[in-house]
Scaffold this motif. Structure first.
Motif, PDB file in Angstrom:
ATOM      1  N   ARG A 223       0.825  -1.211   0.000  1.00  0.00           N
ATOM      2  CA  ARG A 223       0.000   0.000   0.000  1.00  0.00           C
ATOM      3  C   ARG A 223       0.861   1.264   0.000  1.00  0.00           C
ATOM      4  O   ARG A 223       0.504   2.290  -0.558  1.00  0.00           O
ATOM      5  N   LYS A 227      -0.445   3.939  -5.693  1.00  0.00           N
ATOM      6  CA  LYS A 227      -1.728   4.622  -5.497  1.00  0.00           C
ATOM      7  C   LYS A 227      -2.832   3.921  -6.252  1.00  0.00           C
ATOM      8  O   LYS A 227      -3.947   4.429  -6.331  1.00  0.00           O
TER       9      LYS A 227
ATOM     10  N   ALA B  97     -14.568   4.295   1.709  1.00  0.00           N
ATOM     11  CA  ALA B  97     -13.358   3.773   2.354  1.00  0.00           C
ATOM     12  C   ALA B  97     -12.264   4.833   2.365  1.00  0.00           C
ATOM     13  O   ALA B  97     -11.940   5.408   1.330  1.00  0.00           O
ATOM     14  N   GLN B  98     -11.721   5.123   3.534  1.00  0.00           N
ATOM     15  CA  GLN B  98     -10.597   6.045   3.629  1.00  0.00           C
ATOM     16  C   GLN B  98      -9.332   5.273   3.267  1.00  0.00           C
ATOM     17  O   GLN B  98      -9.296   4.062   3.341  1.00  0.00           O
ATOM     18  N   ASP B  99      -8.306   5.991   2.834  1.00  0.00           N
ATOM     19  CA  ASP B  99      -7.024   5.365   2.552  1.00  0.00           C
ATOM     20  C   ASP B  99      -7.145   4.240   1.517  1.00  0.00           C
ATOM     21  O   ASP B  99      -6.487   3.213   1.602  1.00  0.00           O
ATOM     22  N   PHE B 100      -8.027   4.436   0.525  1.00  0.00           N
ATOM     23  CA  PHE B 100      -8.170   3.415  -0.500  1.00  0.00           C
ATOM     24  C   PHE B 100      -7.311   3.792  -1.713  1.00  0.00           C
ATOM     25  O   PHE B 100      -7.287   4.934  -2.123  1.00  0.00           O
ATOM     26  N   PRO B 101      -6.585   2.812  -2.277  1.00  0.00           N
ATOM     27  CA  PRO B 101      -5.714   3.128  -3.409  1.00  0.00           C
ATOM     28  C   PRO B 101      -6.482   3.313  -4.707  1.00  0.00           C
ATOM     29  O   PRO B 101      -6.703   2.358  -5.437  1.00  0.00           O
ATOM     30  N   ILE B 102      -6.884   4.529  -4.984  1.00  0.00           N
ATOM     31  CA  ILE B 102      -7.632   4.823  -6.211  1.00  0.00           C
ATOM     32  C   ILE B 102      -7.348   6.275  -6.588  1.00  0.00           C
ATOM     33  O   ILE B 102      -7.195   7.125  -5.707  1.00  0.00           O
ATOM     34  N   ASP B 148      -6.898   9.879  -1.568  1.00  0.00           N
ATOM     35  CA  ASP B 148      -6.671  10.166  -0.147  1.00  0.00           C
ATOM     36  C   ASP B 148      -5.667  11.302   0.067  1.00  0.00           C
ATOM     37  O   ASP B 148      -5.373  11.650   1.201  1.00  0.00           O
TER      38      ASP B 148
END
Lengths: 295, 254
Positions: A223, A227, B97-102, B148
């Motif tokens: 993670r 990103k 969702a917080q801290d989601f990789p997008i 984020d």
């Protein structure tokens, strides 16, 4: 079936089996881990993994033999039962999610240990090695285990690949996918099933108690480095595979249980990544903040 | 002015949202009790009320997001299952969702999924709509930024861009202006107003009664049940607010 791969590796046959076996388990766990971590369901996965122990023991008691496929089936059934119990406890509204997880986790572990102890005391000569399901054992792996893990892992990864867009959308914004026509219980069911599969595959090598770490640590490490979910999933799988392979061999050589060795490795990787990742790492962030203050 | 029947007779196009005797409960507690509203199409409508009044539950019930709902719901004159593509939902920020990789553009692209399905690639036409939507709310330059790392205002612009890219006829927003700077709030309201002028309908859960009076066409005042519905000036009267909040919010004492 995979003999050529085992022969191609510059390792002795037993070592090659362990390396490939633990790498496959690590890859599947790392690649499916986001379904637990990003959905904030890590402890849910932990309770499922603790739940497998009782299933392994019951499967052995019923059949009286240590057939890996049968034991895995037992593990899968009891992991599913644990998941079902947690959801039922939550849905009835009597217990908060953390309490439901706590209850199921401790009860199912207790049940597993009682059953394993009972089997150990029964004097059945077949039972040697069942305790490996507690802390994991890589040394006992055979080619057949790898083929099974590859087959089930391929199924799981195909589901993730095909359903990637849906799983990403539903994890990020469940309300959106629900309005778009996919009910959240359906996504939950698929995600829980995939997680159960990862847990069941890993429980033999990493052990029921520590399996969750192999789901979580590679995701945490990956993670920090990306990103995009489409990068995170394979990267996390690769990190899991590397930790699995190295840990599997080291534990065999040092005569240590595989679970703790693999998990310690994965934790080191995660800590390094959280600290030193180029953009999101603690050091990089602190440096940026200092630059901003100075500027 | 609390009745909904007289507006229904005049309305030619179907209502944006029609609820009849809708009730919903959470964990045994009744949150909505026999709610009936008739929100006309092509209006900017605000859902207001004190905390715990069931504002979020009302819009979620309309969108099929609440498990146990009784009553009759129609969006754009149809049941939800027939208008899914035409309805866009911008959820409360903390239910994402917080801290989601997008990345920002990936979020906006979601708006095209209801049209393209979960498996097929987006077309060039989709890409153009995504780019145009991001341009319209001023986030084109943030396309590759991870969500984020955006501010609250930027993030809300991205979610509105998703609704625009979807080309929805009805946009439902749950508290879109929390943690959003004043400039963004004004810019987003501008975009929403333009949508309504083009015949689209917008329903937003909102806290700022002053803004509702100034910029919205229609309001629903909720406190478990509907206390009033209609033009904001008729709904947000001291008597109604007294009943809803137990006091008259100072901002309205003109």
């Amino acid at each position: 079936m995979i003999g050529w791969l085992l022969d191609a590796l510059p390792l002795s046959y037993p070592d090659a089996v362990v390396v490939v076996g633990t790498a496959v388990v690590g890859f599947v766990a790392g690649a499916l881990g986001p379904l637990a971590v990003l959905r904030q369901r890590s402890m849910f996965g932990d309770a499922m993994s603790h739940g497998t122990l009782a299933g392994v023991a019951v499967a052995f008691l019923v059949t009286g033999a240590k057939v890996p496929e049968v034991l895995l089936l037992g593990a899968a059934v009891s992991a599913a039962l644990a998941a079902f119990a947690m959801i039922a406890l939550e849905r009835t509204g009597r217990l908060r999610p953390d309490a439901a997880i706590g209850v199921v986790l401790s009860v199912s572990l207790t049940l597993g240990i009682v059953l394993l102890t009972h089997i150990g005391a029964s004097g059945n000569s077949q039972q040697a090695g069942l305790n490996g399901y507690l802390l994991g054992q890589a040394a006992g792996l055979v080619e057949r285990d790898i083929v099974l893990a590859l087959a089930l892992g391929a199924v799981a990864l195909t589901v993730v690949l095909v359903g990637f867009r849906l799983l990403r959308s539903a994890t990020f914004d469940p309300g959106f996918t629900s309005v778009a026509g996919v009910p959240s219980w359906a996504v939950d069911a698929v995600a829980t099933g995939l997680l159960a599969l990862a847990v069941v595959l890993g429980v033999r090598t990493v052990g029921a108690i520590l399996m969750v770490a192999l789901l979580v640590a590679p995701v945490v490490a990956a993670r920090q480095l990306t990103k995009r979910l489409s990068t995170l999933v394979p990267l996390s799988g690769a990190l899991g595979a590397a930790c699995g392979a190295v840990g599997g061999v080291v534990s065999g050589r040092a005569e240590l249980p595989a679970g703790p060795v693999i998990v310690l490795l994965a934790t080191v990787v995660a800590v390094l990544s959280v600290t030193f990742a180029p953009r999101r790492g603690i050091v990089a962030k602190a440096r940026r903040r200092r630059a901003r203050v100075a500027g | 002015m609390t009745t909904s029947t007289d507006s229904r007779t005049a309305a030619q196009p179907p209502s944006a949202l029609s609820l009849r005797e809708v009730s919903a409960s959470y964990g045994g507690r009744t949150v909505l009790d026999g709610v009936s509203v008739e929100i006309p199409a092509a209006t900017l409508c605000a859902v207001v009320g004190p905390n715990g009044a069931g504002k979020s539950t009302m819009v979620k019930a309309a969108l099929g997001l609440v498990p146990s709902v009784r009553g009759h719901v129609e969006l754009l004159g149809e049941p939800l299952r027939r208008v899914r593509r035409r309805v866009a939902y911008v959820p409360q920020q903390d239910s994402v969702a917080q801290d989601f990789p997008i990345t920002a553009i990936q979020v906006v692209e979601m708006g095209r999924y209801p049209h393209r399905g979960w498996l097929r690639r987006l077309t060039r036409h989709d890409d153009e709509l995504v780019a145009a939507a991001m341009d319209q709310v001023g986030v084109a330059d943030l396309a590759e930024h991870p969500i984020d790392e955006l501010s609250g205002g930027q993030r809300q612009r991205v979610f509105l861009a998703r609704a625009l890219a979807q080309g929805a006829d009805l946009v439902i927003l749950d508290e879109p202006f929390t943690a959003v700077d004043a400039r963004t709030e004004s810019a987003l309201l501008e975009v929403l107003t333009t949508l309504c002028q083009n015949g689209r309908s917008v329903i937003a859960v909102h806290h700022d009664l002053r803004a509702v009076l100034d910029r919205f066409d229609h309001a629903v005042l909720l406190a478990g049940t509907v206390l009033a519905e209609g033009a904001p000036g008729d709904v947000l009267t001291p008597e109604h607010l007294e009943r809803a909040y137990g006091m008259t919010p100072l901002v309205l004492n003109r």
